[in-house]
Design a protein around this motif. Structure first.
Motif, mmCIF file in Angstrom:
data_model
loop_
_atom_site.group_PDB
_atom_site.id
_atom_site.type_symbol
_atom_site.label_atom_id
_atom_site.label_comp_id
_atom_site.label_asym_id
_atom_site.label_seq_id
_atom_site.Cartn_x
_atom_site.Cartn_y
_atom_site.Cartn_z
ATOM 1 N N MET B 1 17.648 51.940 46.490
ATOM 2 C CA MET B 1 17.761 50.929 45.421
ATOM 3 C C MET B 1 18.042 51.583 44.061
ATOM 4 N N ILE B 2 17.319 52.673 43.791
ATOM 5 C CA ILE B 2 17.552 53.417 42.545
ATOM 6 C C ILE B 2 17.909 54.853 42.910
ATOM 7 N N SER B 3 19.000 55.309 42.349
ATOM 8 C CA SER B 3 19.408 56.676 42.655
ATOM 9 C C SER B 3 19.886 57.386 41.391
ATOM 10 N N LEU B 4 19.204 58.474 41.073
ATOM 11 C CA LEU B 4 19.630 59.304 39.933
ATOM 12 C C LEU B 4 20.057 60.654 40.492
ATOM 13 N N THR B 5 21.225 61.099 40.078
ATOM 14 C CA THR B 5 21.729 62.381 40.575
ATOM 15 C C THR B 5 22.072 63.295 39.409
ATOM 16 N N ASN B 6 21.367 64.399 39.342
ATOM 17 C CA ASN B 6 21.607 65.434 38.319
ATOM 18 C C ASN B 6 21.750 64.859 36.915
ATOM 19 N N VAL B 7 20.794 64.032 36.554
ATOM 20 C CA VAL B 7 20.875 63.348 35.259
ATOM 21 C C VAL B 7 20.292 64.209 34.125
ATOM 22 N N ASP B 8 21.074 64.342 33.081
ATOM 23 C CA ASP B 8 20.607 64.983 31.845
ATOM 24 C C ASP B 8 20.566 63.908 30.762
ATOM 25 N N PHE B 9 19.533 63.966 29.954
ATOM 26 C CA PHE B 9 19.492 63.031 28.828
ATOM 27 C C PHE B 9 18.807 63.676 27.635
ATOM 28 N N ALA B 10 19.370 63.456 26.458
ATOM 29 C CA ALA B 10 18.762 63.970 25.223
ATOM 30 C C ALA B 10 18.968 62.946 24.120
ATOM 31 N N TYR B 11 17.946 62.759 23.292
ATOM 32 C CA TYR B 11 18.115 61.887 22.131
ATOM 33 C C TYR B 11 18.844 62.643 21.030
ATOM 34 N N LYS B 12 18.560 63.955 20.960
ATOM 35 C CA LYS B 12 19.244 64.807 19.990
ATOM 36 C C LYS B 12 19.864 65.970 20.753
ATOM 37 N N PRO B 13 21.019 66.470 20.315
ATOM 38 C CA PRO B 13 21.638 67.586 21.019
ATOM 39 C C PRO B 13 20.681 68.782 21.099
ATOM 40 N N GLN B 14 20.751 69.484 22.165
ATOM 41 C CA GLN B 14 19.929 70.691 22.416
ATOM 42 C C GLN B 14 18.455 70.379 22.681
ATOM 43 N N ARG B 15 18.075 69.108 22.686
ATOM 44 C CA ARG B 15 16.666 68.806 22.972
ATOM 45 C C ARG B 15 16.604 67.848 24.152
ATOM 46 N N LEU B 16 16.716 68.415 25.336
ATOM 47 C CA LEU B 16 16.761 67.602 26.549
ATOM 48 C C LEU B 16 15.411 66.937 26.815
ATOM 49 N N VAL B 17 15.471 65.658 27.143
ATOM 50 C CA VAL B 17 14.264 64.941 27.555
ATOM 51 C C VAL B 17 14.190 64.969 29.083
#
Lengths: 244, 277
Positions: B1-17
């Motif tokens: 139902m939910i699938s995340l694959t190799n997800v990167d996310f950052a609110y600001k560059p260089q600061r990955l959440v």
């Protein structure tokens, strides 16, 4: 870019938007009736133009207000409607529903203020005749059309600004507008210069009136292009909107 | 139902959440998303809902890409944020203007859920309610929307103690095999006996994604007895020393989410190795 549209969903969205902002809307209409009614009874039509300009400016510059405020933004973006329906609802509200409601509320506003002027002492408001009232109602339509047809590109620009910037959008848009105005003037002057060098010789007075006519047409075309461009940009911005 | 694959996310560059997160969540389960404050639980839920977009990687929910925000997708998901907009309308009007967008919404269920939360008067103005009461209304609406996917971010915050217990009952009542519920919280006790699958986030990544059964097959939770070996983590309680140890003898036990969470925070590598993560 696939556009989804469902009429029932769109009507439900309009209804929802109305209920969410009904208190502000009703308050605005009441102020509009009283204050606007007074202004449109005054013979100086300049005030009526300023009045409509200010109202349309606020309606466009605050168009996406619900998408700017942190908590309402989440609600708006997650509502099960398409991006196009979301956008169209804001557009209809800002450029059709609100102006229409302002005009409709102004008619009884002028009538009531006109009748009140015969009761109130002259130092508060001079007494108005029926003719003054009819003139006032007539001014509503002429002033609205004058402002809407002449300044639509400015409203479109601020409409875009209301979704593009989260903070100080008025200020940033004013700077952008100044830049665009300078750019447009240079563009028109260039067209003017090229045409005068290429095609026109002889009577200067005749040329000046000819030039100003050309400037008016070119300005209108550029204004229309800007408007379509900024309204389209606002749509794109909405589709890419993130609640960060 | 939910699938995340190799997800990167950052609110600001260089600061990955979130850093290279991959995750699969199935229907028919209540998934508990756990983690310390600020590890990215809310961000993960917002990615699933389409409120924010990944910098890289792929997010698929119900075969849709949330980023596109298609109406068909949004009508199948209900996201209940930790805080929410205070509608200046009555509960009745709120229901009237919000429900047409959810095809399976049931007004009867909404009213029943409200009653279960001891809210009977639908003429109450939403913006005049206390935050906790408003949250109860929103939870009732979220459950009555009957969407296949329900995402709740810290739903028990601001709820009083009886309401927390009621919340657990109502979520279980609303659950069925076709639904998927994802609940994020840092108050793990609130999810006791509620969740079927536990996802733990730490330092920008998923460090555990396992069902209760899988966890209790690998780990034993209990009070320390004589001869206990392979103890991974222990803490003092009134009943004695609560322990988490490798379940080498297939002992039956009840999952203690709080103990698991504390254990995994202190012995991350040791525990994740058991789950082949």
């Amino acid at each position: 870019m696939k556009i989804e549209f469902n009429l029932n969903r769109f009507i439900a969205l309009l209804k929802r938007e109305f209920f969410v902002s009904q208190q502000k809307l009703l308050l605005g209409l009441i102020i509009n009736m009283v204050f606007g009614g007074f202004i449109f009874l005054l013979p100086q039509s300049g005030m009526t133009n300023i009045y409509f300009f200010a109202l349309l400016f606020v309606a466009s510059a605050m168009a996406f207000n619900l998408y700017i405020q942190k908590l309402s933004e989440e609600q708006q973006l997650l509502l099960p409607v398409s991006n196009f329906e979301r956008f169209l609802a804001v557009f209809v509200r800002s450029f059709i529903a609100i102006p229409l409601m302002i005009i409709i509320a102004l008619i009884p506003g002028v009538l009531i203020m006109g009748l009140l002027s015969n009761i109130l002492p002259d130092y508060i408001m001079p007494a108005c005749s029926m003719q003054d009232i009819f003139d006032g109602i007539g001014r509503i339509f002429t002033a609205f059309w004058y402002i809407f047809s002449n300044y639509y590109s400015i409203f479109a620009l601020f409409f875009f600004g209301s979704i593009f910037y989260r903070r100080y959008s008025y200020f940033k848009m004013a700077i952008l507008m100044f830049g665009i105005a300078v750019f447009t003037l240079i563009l028109v002057a260039l067209v003017f210069l090229i045409m005068s060098k290429t095609f026109l010789t002889g009577n200067e007075a005749y040329h000046m009136s000819y030039y100003s006519h050309i400037v008016e047409i070119v300005g209108t075309i550029i204004g229309m292009l800007y408007s379509v461009f900024f309204v389209f940009l606002a749509y794109l911005r909405l589709t890419e909107r993130e609640d960060k | 139902m939910i699938s995340l694959t190799n997800v990167d996310f950052a609110y600001k560059p260089q600061r990955l959440v979130l850093d290279n997160v991959s995750l699969e969540l199935d229907k028919g389960c209540i998934h508990g998303l756990l983690g310390k404050n600020g590890v990215g639980k809310t961000t993960l839920l917002r990615l699933i809902s389409g409120l924010v977009f990944p910098q890289s990687g792929d997010v698929k929910v119900l075969d849709f890409t949330p980023k596109k925000r298609q109406a068909a997708f949004l009508s199948q998901i209900y996201f209940l944020g930790e805080e929410f907009f205070a509608y200046k309308t009555s509960i009745e009007v709120f229901c009237k203007i919000q429900s047409p967008f959810y095809p399976k919404f049931s007004k009867e269920e909404f009213i029943q859920y409200l009653k279960d939360f001891e809210i009977e008067d639908l003429s109450l103005k939403m913006d005049k309610l206390s935050f906790g009461t408003r949250k109860k209304v929103m939870i009732a609406f979220a459950l009555a929307a009957n969407t296949p996917l329900l995402v709740m971010d810290e739903p028990t915050n601001a709820l009083d103690i009886p309401a927390k217990a009621q919340f657990r009952k109502l979520v279980l009542k609303a659950m069925n095999d076709d639904k998927c519920i994802v609940i994020s919280t840092h108050q793990v006790r609130d999810l006791h006996n509620l969740i079927d699958n536990i996802v733990i986030l730490d330092e920008q990544e998923v460090i555990l994604n396992a069902t209760n059964d899988q966890i209790t097959k690998k780990l034993f939770f209990g009070i320390k007895g004589e001869g206990d070996t392979n103890i991974i983590y222990s803490e003092d309680t009134l009943a004695g020393k609560a322990i988490v140890k490798e379940n080498t003898q297939n002992q039956e036990c009840n999952l203690d989410i709080e103990l698991l969470f504390n254990a995994i925070m202190q012995h991350k590598e040791e525990i994740t190795k058991l789950f082949n993560l």
